[in-house]
Design an enzyme around this catalytic site. Structure first.
Site, PDB file in Angstrom:
ATOM      1  N   GLN A  20      89.325   5.248  55.901  1.00 29.29           N
ATOM      2  CA  GLN A  20      89.653   3.844  55.657  1.00 29.29           C
ATOM      3  C   GLN A  20      90.005   3.165  56.975  1.00 29.29           C
ATOM      4  O   GLN A  20      91.168   3.093  57.362  1.00 29.29           O
ATOM      5  CB  GLN A  20      90.798   3.715  54.654  1.00 29.29           C
ATOM      6  CG  GLN A  20      91.009   2.272  54.241  1.00 29.29           C
ATOM      7  CD  GLN A  20      91.976   2.124  53.100  1.00 29.29           C
ATOM      8  OE1 GLN A  20      92.289   3.069  52.378  1.00 29.29           O
ATOM      9  NE2 GLN A  20      92.455   0.919  52.918  1.00 29.29           N
ATOM     10  N   PHE A  21      88.983   2.645  57.665  1.00 29.81           N
ATOM     11  CA  PHE A  21      89.183   2.027  58.968  1.00 29.81           C
ATOM     12  C   PHE A  21      90.130   0.843  58.916  1.00 29.81           C
ATOM     13  O   PHE A  21      90.755   0.489  59.912  1.00 29.81           O
ATOM     14  CB  PHE A  21      87.839   1.602  59.592  1.00 29.81           C
ATOM     15  CG  PHE A  21      87.250   0.359  59.003  1.00 29.81           C
ATOM     16  CD1 PHE A  21      87.510  -0.872  59.588  1.00 29.81           C
ATOM     17  CD2 PHE A  21      86.438   0.411  57.884  1.00 29.81           C
ATOM     18  CE1 PHE A  21      86.963  -2.036  59.054  1.00 29.81           C
ATOM     19  CE2 PHE A  21      85.895  -0.724  57.345  1.00 29.81           C
ATOM     20  CZ  PHE A  21      86.152  -1.966  57.932  1.00 29.81           C
ATOM     21  N   THR A  22      90.296   0.239  57.735  1.00 30.47           N
ATOM     22  CA  THR A  22      91.152  -0.950  57.619  1.00 30.47           C
ATOM     23  C   THR A  22      92.625  -0.658  57.896  1.00 30.47           C
ATOM     24  O   THR A  22      93.415  -1.591  58.051  1.00 30.47           O
ATOM     25  CB  THR A  22      91.005  -1.598  56.227  1.00 30.47           C
ATOM     26  OG1 THR A  22      91.406  -0.663  55.231  1.00 30.47           O
ATOM     27  CG2 THR A  22      89.570  -2.035  55.984  1.00 30.47           C
TER      28      THR A  22
END
Length: 141
Positions: free
Chosen positions: A74-76
């Site tokens: 989850q790069f966010t």
């Protein structure tokens, strides 16, 4: 690297209608992201934290309880929301850097004997979970 760890009674990931990863007993959901300067030492540190933090019921770790972990990239998690109304993703490592690190984290957890289920890197995923507690924490390396 950064992870949001959620103690769960069950969790799953669906991509395009297909369940690609699931745990069906108490364990951890680990939402995981990498930044530009992360490397092997960060992978090992995060794997140790996920495996050994005493955050499950009765102050047990994943290793103590033989509990599973669902790892979802989850790069966010590296969003910068300090300015304006649109988050900046510049602190998140690009996919060609982050994907091998996430894969190495999964391998490091499995090397410790932990049952690991996964999402699909870069896919639009539907993550479902039953948070136990609720109990959620952020771990940075």
């Amino acid at each position: 690297m950064r992870a949001v760890l959620q103690r769960v009674t069950r969790a799953s990931v669906v991509v395009e209608g297909e369940t690609v990863g699931a745990i069906d007993r108490p364990g951890l959901l680990a939402l995981v992201a990498a930044t530009h300067d992360d490397g092997p030492a960060d992978v090992q540190k995060l794997a140790r934290k996920i495996a050994e933090l005493r955050v499950l019921r009765d102050e047990q770790s994943v290793l103590d309880a033989g509990a599973p972990v669902l790892v979802v990239s989850q790069f966010t998690l590296y969003a910068d929301t300090r300015k304006g109304r649109r988050p900046s993703w510049s602190a998140a490592a690009p996919g060609d850097v982050a994907e091998p690190l996430v894969d190495d984290l999964i391998a490091a957890l499995r090397d410790k004997g932990i049952e690991v289920a996964t999402g699909r890197f870069g896919a639009m995923m539907e993550v479902s979970l039953v948070n136990d507690g609720p109990f959620t924490l952020v771990v940075d390396t």
